[in-house]
Design a protein around this motif. Structure first.
Motif, mmCIF file in Angstrom:
data_model
loop_
_atom_site.group_PDB
_atom_site.id
_atom_site.type_symbol
_atom_site.label_atom_id
_atom_site.label_comp_id
_atom_site.label_asym_id
_atom_site.label_seq_id
_atom_site.Cartn_x
_atom_site.Cartn_y
_atom_site.Cartn_z
ATOM 1 N N UNK A 72 0.838 -1.345 0.197
ATOM 2 C CA UNK A 72 -0.276 0.359 0.072
ATOM 3 C C UNK A 72 1.075 1.444 -0.159
ATOM 4 N N UNK A 73 1.580 1.002 0.809
ATOM 5 C CA UNK A 73 2.816 1.977 0.831
ATOM 6 C C UNK A 73 3.720 2.591 -0.233
ATOM 7 N N UNK A 74 3.761 1.792 -1.246
ATOM 8 C CA UNK A 74 4.663 1.881 -2.740
ATOM 9 C C UNK A 74 3.207 2.908 -3.595
ATOM 10 N N UNK A 75 2.163 2.254 -2.976
ATOM 11 C CA UNK A 75 1.407 3.123 -4.247
ATOM 12 C C UNK A 75 1.389 4.694 -4.316
ATOM 13 N N UNK A 76 0.835 4.279 -2.452
ATOM 14 C CA UNK A 76 0.214 6.075 -2.108
ATOM 15 C C UNK A 76 1.653 7.233 -2.706
ATOM 16 N N UNK A 77 2.156 7.027 -3.071
ATOM 17 C CA UNK A 77 3.293 8.058 -3.665
ATOM 18 C C UNK A 77 3.016 8.029 -5.206
#
Ligand code: ADP
Length: 374
Positions: A67-72
């Motif tokens: 999820x973290x990777x996609x937030x940006x």
């Protein structure tokens, strides 16, 4: 009112966690949304573009790190903070590498949550402030350039034009006194126009835009053409212009137009600050991955104390000889800006009364080198 609230999305598979975070944050006046897994969380982020997202690292389905990777990508301005029950140094490092701004180990107290959210909001405030300042600076610069070119330059061009017409005598005869005064006024306006044009040139040099225009440029051809063009000016003062044909490949990657401007400034100075019957010699040499163009004159030279300031904007060496050609003091600062935009460097050495050497170092074109060896 609602619009001014900071928004936070909480992604956690544990209901108790989502509820407790929400209760604390709602009470503090935030606009909150919750999601029980990564997928739902991502669509909430897409929809809301929240200020902060709290992500549990360990969740079934799409994990917290994914999820973290996609937030940006989905919402670049959102600040991601990770929560986990298994707080290890490795997982923290991994999360930080993937763009997490901070880390909150479970269990945490309401106060710990508040502190971390406050830090996230402070970061948002500072980034927004920096962005606003950058935009404001850009706008001021752009407005200033437009103002100088339209409101200042245009009327001066018109005034210079009227002076030319009057001085040509086509609107009637003038007394010698009138003519003298008008011609002095014309000269002052022309110097002012030169200064404005130089300043505009300097303000418009932008490394990013320049690099996009880079093409192979032969320094030998460029300088030969410049010398041909300046010969009549040099001959007026009995100054000899010479160029040595280089035995090295003199092609570099650059923007021909601005390089012409830089070398023309240096050659003009070498003529302007020369002595009658003097000379200007151009030669080339190699130094590691650079081609150095030397412009050597036998002119009046520059005292040591002026050398450190020479490339500063508007710096002029104040001496009588300068009166013959009034300049803006911008020429060398423009040269430096152009050469540095080409990842090069400019150096000067001088002996007062004997002459000056300007050495311009520019990186060799790698493409061309391999070609010339094949
Ligand atoms: P400008 O020529 O318009 O005054 P420049 O930035 O081109 O401005 O040069 C700054 C100063 O450096 C000049 O005023 C001049 O005194 C000195 N200078 C530049 N080139 C030479 C040179 N080749 N020989 C002697 N003095 C020079």
């Amino acid at each position: 009112m609602e619009e001014n609230k900071h928004s936070i999305v909480i992604i956690d598979d544990e209901e108790s966690m989502r509820d407790s975070c929400r209760m604390i944050l709602d009470k503090d006046g935030f606009l909150t949304e919750t999601a029980e897994d990564g997928e739902k969380g991502l669509s909430k982020i897409k929809e809301m573009k929240p200020d902060i997202v709290l992500i549990d690292l360990k969740m079934p389905g799409i994990g917290g790190l994914d999820v973290l990777e996609k937030v940006n990508d989905i919402s670049p301005d959102t600040i991601p903070i990770v929560i986990t029950g298994y707080a290890t140094v490795e997982s923290a490092v991994e999360a930080m590498k993937k763009g997490a701004y901070d880390f909150l180990p479970k269990p945490f107290t309401p106060e710990q949550l508040r502190v971390i959210i406050k830090r996230g909001l402070e970061k948002i405030r500072l980034s927004r402030e920096a962005e606003a300042l950058r935009n404001e600076k850009k706008l001021i610069e752009e407005n200033f350039i437009t103002m100088v070119s339209h409101q200042l330059r245009s009327p001066l061009v018109a005034i210079a034009q009227y002076f030319e017409v009057m001085l040509s005598g086509s609107v009637g005869e003038m007394s010698k006194q009138h003519k003298d005064m008008l011609s002095k006024a014309r000269n002052r306006v022309n110097s002012l126009l030169d200064l404005i044009n130089d300043w505009l040139d300097a303000a418009r040099i932008d490394k990013g835009q320049l690099v996009e225009k880079f093409k192979p440029v032969s320094l030998e051809n460029l300088l030969k053409n410049q010398i041909e063009f300046l010969k009549p000016l040099a001959e007026k003062d009995d100054i000899q212009l010479e160029i040595e044909t280089p035995d090295i490949e003199s092609t570099i990657m650059g923007d021909k137009e601005t390089l012409e401007q830089a070398f023309s400034n240096l050659l003009n100075n070498a003529i302007k600050y020369n002595k009658p019957n003097g000379s200007v010699k151009v030669s080339f040499r190699e130094n590691n991955d650079n081609i150095i163009t030397d412009i050597k004159d036998t002119g009046i030279g520059i005292k040591k104390k002026h050398i450190p300031h020479l490339f500063n904007q508007f710096y002029r060496v104040n001496r009588n000889q300068d009166k013959k050609g009034k300049g803006s003091g911008l020429g060398l600062s423009i040269c430096k800006k152009i050469i540095e935009a080409h990842s090069g460097a400019i150096d000067v050495s001088s002996v007062p009364g004997e002459g000056t050497l300007f050495a311009v170092s520019l990186p060799k074109s790698k493409e061309k080198k391999t070609k010339s060896f094949s």
